[in-house]
Scaffold this motif. Structure first.
Motif, PDB file in Angstrom:
ATOM      1  N   SER A   3     -41.857 -33.718  40.306  1.00  0.00           N
ATOM      2  CA  SER A   3     -40.595 -33.599  41.002  1.00  0.00           C
ATOM      3  C   SER A   3     -39.515 -33.124  40.041  1.00  0.00           C
ATOM      4  O   SER A   3     -39.440 -33.584  38.898  1.00  0.00           O
ATOM      5  CB  SER A   3     -40.199 -34.963  41.599  1.00  0.00           C
ATOM      6  N   ASN A  38     -36.347 -36.219  42.969  1.00  0.00           N
ATOM      7  CA  ASN A  38     -36.808 -36.949  44.145  1.00  0.00           C
ATOM      8  C   ASN A  38     -37.530 -38.240  43.775  1.00  0.00           C
ATOM      9  O   ASN A  38     -37.439 -39.233  44.493  1.00  0.00           O
ATOM     10  CB  ASN A  38     -37.761 -36.083  44.980  1.00  0.00           C
ATOM     11  N   GLN A  39     -38.242 -38.224  42.667  1.00  0.00           N
ATOM     12  CA  GLN A  39     -39.001 -39.380  42.199  1.00  0.00           C
ATOM     13  C   GLN A  39     -39.524 -39.041  40.809  1.00  0.00           C
ATOM     14  O   GLN A  39     -39.795 -37.875  40.516  1.00  0.00           O
ATOM     15  CB  GLN A  39     -40.163 -39.681  43.157  1.00  0.00           C
ATOM     16  N   ASP A  62     -33.776 -35.530  53.371  1.00  0.00           N
ATOM     17  CA  ASP A  62     -35.096 -35.263  52.793  1.00  0.00           C
ATOM     18  C   ASP A  62     -35.975 -34.606  53.855  1.00  0.00           C
ATOM     19  O   ASP A  62     -36.246 -35.214  54.903  1.00  0.00           O
ATOM     20  CB  ASP A  62     -35.713 -36.590  52.314  1.00  0.00           C
ATOM     21  N   THR A 117     -45.448 -32.286  50.368  1.00  0.00           N
ATOM     22  CA  THR A 117     -44.364 -31.545  49.718  1.00  0.00           C
ATOM     23  C   THR A 117     -43.066 -31.708  50.500  1.00  0.00           C
ATOM     24  O   THR A 117     -43.039 -31.511  51.716  1.00  0.00           O
ATOM     25  CB  THR A 117     -44.713 -30.054  49.607  1.00  0.00           C
ATOM     26  N   ARG A 175     -40.394 -32.185  45.544  1.00  0.00           N
ATOM     27  CA  ARG A 175     -41.463 -33.100  45.111  1.00  0.00           C
ATOM     28  C   ARG A 175     -42.783 -32.682  45.732  1.00  0.00           C
ATOM     29  O   ARG A 175     -42.847 -32.296  46.897  1.00  0.00           O
ATOM     30  CB  ARG A 175     -41.128 -34.525  45.547  1.00  0.00           C
ATOM     31  N   HIS A 176     -43.831 -32.730  44.918  1.00  0.00           N
ATOM     32  CA  HIS A 176     -45.182 -32.489  45.413  1.00  0.00           C
ATOM     33  C   HIS A 176     -46.069 -33.648  44.968  1.00  0.00           C
ATOM     34  O   HIS A 176     -46.115 -33.994  43.784  1.00  0.00           O
ATOM     35  CB  HIS A 176     -45.756 -31.175  44.882  1.00  0.00           C
TER      36      HIS A 176
END
Length: 365
Positions: A29, A51-52, A316, A323, A362-363
């Motif tokens: 991310s 995102n994280q 979000d 994703t 983010r993935h």
């Protein structure tokens, strides 16, 4: 010859019964952020973990039969933008433990792992899309307990308990650099609530460099880990309660935490954090979140009372199950005797106001 043939046959039977599973998992991310005031100037920068926080991990289990399993988890944290290891350069700084799990008796693990406040109250902080000032209550899990043994019970009548002890490992004084933590949670229908307590004694003490709380505690992000005079912490106590209630497509969260610092120069600081938040699942792909923090503190020796207010807003959007892209806005206002705003993860403002706008992706894999 008969005995030689019997050994591999017996091993094959054991392997067929004791099935193992190992998986690799993680997330990456990052994005860009605009900070309104960084020591007096604005800043546009590339950010890891918008995102994280990024991670890669290995976890597994072996079925021992009868509802019992051997388990392990090793998890590495890293900076997506630079590739550097997080958690002070540790290989598996996020988690590293091994243990036994039973459907009826619970789970016992040994290693570097999370304490009860993070387990039970951390989800409320994460849902807020922000961090209480200086992560003083460890809701964002900047601190892990190493050299620790942890027990997590099964759920009984919708309740469970967690207890952790981190060994100080100082010869002649087991209280140096130890961690003790306990918590309990309830899950019933749309309602989830928990209470938790953690105590850290002389964390990161030079008398016990390999004790329960390592050099994570020395992070510059933890702005209360030293007294006003620069002395270290003799004892930190964190207690709190919080949880969620779901109404339709909206999760409402709330928590309160009380944090007491006793410093080595005999000064004391008490911080109280109040947190309310909501996450609305507007569509299956779009989540909208909003939260408000209020932290009030008191330095007993100087009788000063710093305060901070913070709001967080996030949209979000999930492009797929793995994703998503998010835009997050945080604004912090220092009040009372607090001289600077300081949104977590960024340098302090030169005055009492600070805001950051982040766009990230983010993935998960």
């Amino acid at each position: 010859m008969i005995g030689t043939l019997a050994i591999p046959a017996a091993l094959a039977a054991v392997q067929a019964q004791a099935q193992s599973k190992v998986e690799i998992y993680g997330l990456i991310s990052g994005g860009i952020g605009y900070l309104t005031n960084e020591k007096g100037a604005h800043n546009l920068e590339a950010l890891s973990g918008t995102n994280q926080n990024p991670r890669i991990g290995f976890r597994g289990q072996e079925d021992l039969g009868g509802g019992n399993k051997a388990i392990f988890n090793m998890e590495n944290g890293f900076n997506m933008m630079t590739g550097a290891a997080a958690q002070s350069g540790r290989l598996f700084g996020r988690q590293s433990f091994v243990g036994l799990s039973s459907n009826t008796m619970g789970t016992v693990t040994l290693g570097r792992q999370y304490e009860a406040v993070k387990d039970y109250l951390g989800p409320v902080v994460i849902a807020s899309n922000g961090v209480h000032i200086g992560d003083n209550d460890n809701g964002y899990n900047n601190l892990r307990a190493q050299n620790s043994v942890k027990y997590v019970s099964p759920y009984f009548n919708d309740f469970n308990v967690t207890a952790l002890y981190g060994f100080g490992e100082a010869a002649g004084d087991s209280s140096v650099n130890r961690v003790m933590s306990i918590g309990s949670g309830y899950k019933g229908g749309n309602f989830r609530w928990a209470v938790a307590f953690t105590q850290m004694d002389t964390p990161n003490s030079p008398k016990s460099p390999d004790g329960a709380m390592g050099n994570d505690y020395a992070s510059s992000l933890l702005i209360f880990n030293k007294s006003v005079g620069g002395a270290g912490v003799r004892r930190q106590r964190i207690s709190g309660t919080g949880g969620f209630y779901t109404v339709g497509n909206t999760d409402f969260g709330a928590m309160y935490s009380n944090v007491k610092y006793d410093y080595l120069d005999n000064t004391k600081l008490t911080l109280q954090n109040f947190d309310i938040n909501l996450v609305n699942h507007y569509t299956p792909a779009l989540n909208l979140g909003a939260s408000y923090f209020f932290t009030t503190g008191k330095y007993e020796t100087t009788n000063t009372r710093p305060k901070w207010h913070q709001i967080n807003l996030q949209a979000d959007y999930f492009l797929s199950k793995r994703t998503d892209v998010a835009i997050t806005y945080s604004y912090q206002l220092a009040a009372g005797d607090a001289k600077n705003a300081n949104i977590f993860g960024f340098p302090a403002s030169s005055d009492k106001k600070q805001a950051v706008l982040m766009l990230g992706m983010r993935h998960v894999f």
